[in-house]
Design a protein around this motif. Sequence first.
Motif, mmCIF file in Angstrom:
data_model
loop_
_atom_site.group_PDB
_atom_site.id
_atom_site.type_symbol
_atom_site.label_atom_id
_atom_site.label_comp_id
_atom_site.label_asym_id
_atom_site.label_seq_id
_atom_site.Cartn_x
_atom_site.Cartn_y
_atom_site.Cartn_z
ATOM 1 N N SER A 169 -13.032 4.519 -3.809
ATOM 2 C CA SER A 169 -13.185 3.943 -2.855
ATOM 3 C C SER A 169 -14.349 3.011 -2.492
ATOM 4 C CB SER A 169 -13.098 4.942 -1.484
ATOM 5 O OG SER A 169 -11.985 6.046 -1.528
ATOM 6 N N ARG A 172 -16.288 0.752 2.450
ATOM 7 C CA ARG A 172 -15.519 0.919 3.942
ATOM 8 C C ARG A 172 -14.891 2.055 4.011
ATOM 9 N NH1 ARG A 172 -13.765 -4.628 4.773
ATOM 10 N NH2 ARG A 172 -11.858 -4.112 3.586
ATOM 11 N N ALA A 173 -14.723 2.991 2.618
ATOM 12 C CA ALA A 173 -13.719 4.095 2.891
ATOM 13 C C ALA A 173 -14.089 5.128 3.749
ATOM 14 C CB ALA A 173 -13.421 4.402 1.341
ATOM 15 N N ASN A 219 -12.195 0.364 10.460
ATOM 16 C CA ASN A 219 -12.442 0.372 8.926
ATOM 17 C C ASN A 219 -11.484 1.298 8.377
ATOM 18 O OD1 ASN A 219 -14.721 -1.373 9.299
ATOM 19 N ND2 ASN A 219 -16.097 0.454 9.532
ATOM 20 N N GLU A 220 -10.943 2.190 9.186
ATOM 21 C CA GLU A 220 -10.175 3.208 8.346
ATOM 22 C C GLU A 220 -8.898 2.474 8.069
ATOM 23 O OE1 GLU A 220 -8.100 7.620 8.677
ATOM 24 O OE2 GLU A 220 -9.946 7.242 9.726
ATOM 25 N N TRP A 223 -9.239 -0.121 5.200
ATOM 26 C CA TRP A 223 -9.059 0.780 3.926
ATOM 27 C C TRP A 223 -7.813 1.178 3.518
ATOM 28 C CZ3 TRP A 223 -7.806 5.877 3.033
ATOM 29 C CH2 TRP A 223 -8.052 6.359 1.610
ATOM 30 N N GLU A 226 -5.910 -1.879 2.271
ATOM 31 C CA GLU A 226 -6.297 -2.221 0.710
ATOM 32 C C GLU A 226 -5.449 -1.184 -0.059
ATOM 33 O OE1 GLU A 226 -10.351 -1.600 1.002
ATOM 34 O OE2 GLU A 226 -10.852 -3.557 2.037
#
Length: 491
Positions: A169, A172-173, A219-220, A223, A226
């Motif tokens: 990760s 930001r993970a 942020n989650e 992630w 991504e």
Amino acid sequence: MPERRTVALVTLGCARNEVDSEELAGRLEADGWQLVEDAEEADVAVVNTCGFVEAAKKDSVDALLEANDLKGHGRTQAVVAVGCMAERYGKELAEALPEADGVLGFDDYADISDRLQTILNGGIHASHTPRDRRKLLPISPAERQDSAASVALPGHAPADLPEGLAPASGPRAPLRRRLDGSPVASVKLASGCDRRCSFCAIPSFRGSFISRRPSDVLNETRWLAEQGVKEIMLVSENNTSYGKDLGDIRLLESLLPELAEVDGLERVRVSYLQPAEMRPGLIDVLTSTPKVAPYFDLSFQHSAPDVLRAMRRFGDTDRFLELLDTIRSKAPQAGVRSNFIVGFPGESEADLAELERFLNHARLDAIGVFGYSDEEGTEAATYDGKLDEDVVAERLARVSRLAEELVSQRAEERVGETVRVLVESVDEAEGVYGRAEHQAPETDGQVLLTSGEGLRVGRMVEAKVVGTEGVDLVAEPLFEGSLACSEEAGR
């Protein structure tokens, strides 16, 4: 070199539990555990239980017993219960179910690796004595955020952890590890509930309502995008209360457009909405923001005023219908689902007829119907006027038949509509299936696409509804538009 340790997570219950399992997976993987899909291939099988209603509790016990049967026949050496049922009953569950080698509450989650290693080594971790988790945070919502760090809140692990803490990760993970490759993932918006519905025990073991900070949710979500996720579903016990403990009850209205702009994301869905807390501004955002699904998971529970008051809830048939009219005036194709309890203590034939009147006029896309049963520790369990079990069963069957007929009719109304379908499975034998905006994962039906040409899991395709199969739709892809969408989604 340390010995290889394997663990499997078996998740029951709601989408909130799925998020919690992925947090546990992140913690375990960060401490060197290898995650495996099948319990029979794991040293430790961790069962994330549900403690909401009797049927769910039975399923949880069955899952624990099934995992226990693997011991002595393969790799599995220990079976551990976590989740709502484990938190709600603690020592009582451990004593009643000796097949479980450990019963861990929410306070154990931060040390889950150590707890499992102790159990795997043959040690004993004393199960907790349950307590009312509503008392762990201040009564005033405005004072809760300062106390949140000292209270275990599953699914609230912060983002922006030091790089490398969660393997594979980026910086930001979140402390989370995906357990499947689905293009859909749930994101926890908040935990707990301040409502006091007389039939519900959830607040006592999930605690008072507390919001996650918008930056953590964003942020989650970034992630997850991504990782290839195309749709996120915001979950909590009550999403309409989001932000009240952060000083802004309208925070969801400003967060949704930001989530919709996350690169790679195609759809944002909001679940668990309280009708009594719906605001005009929230309806506007849900019905007009690109990539935010005009989807309303409204917890009506009943529509007869006397029953609703006994439930400690608000509203009535006409007010609920007015709410639905408001939603559909802004988004005629909006999806609406709800759950209902029949056979509540004191429910009369007239009350049941009032509920049927509401259902006949509401045009809901999905309807869940449950027969009332006492839940220990709830106010309703102390009520007089309990109906005989056979009466509850008859009413459950009667309203369930009506619900099945009505959702089929609602599906037929969608014939001729153009829908955006997220492809979730492509199988040469079974066909191509996905979900439209009005269909949440697992609960609201699906769409069978008549052609799979050029499609793969995770693609968004426009399609015209040409038929129905009960609550499910059959749709023909509009290939010119769908391939354009597909190419955009794949970038």
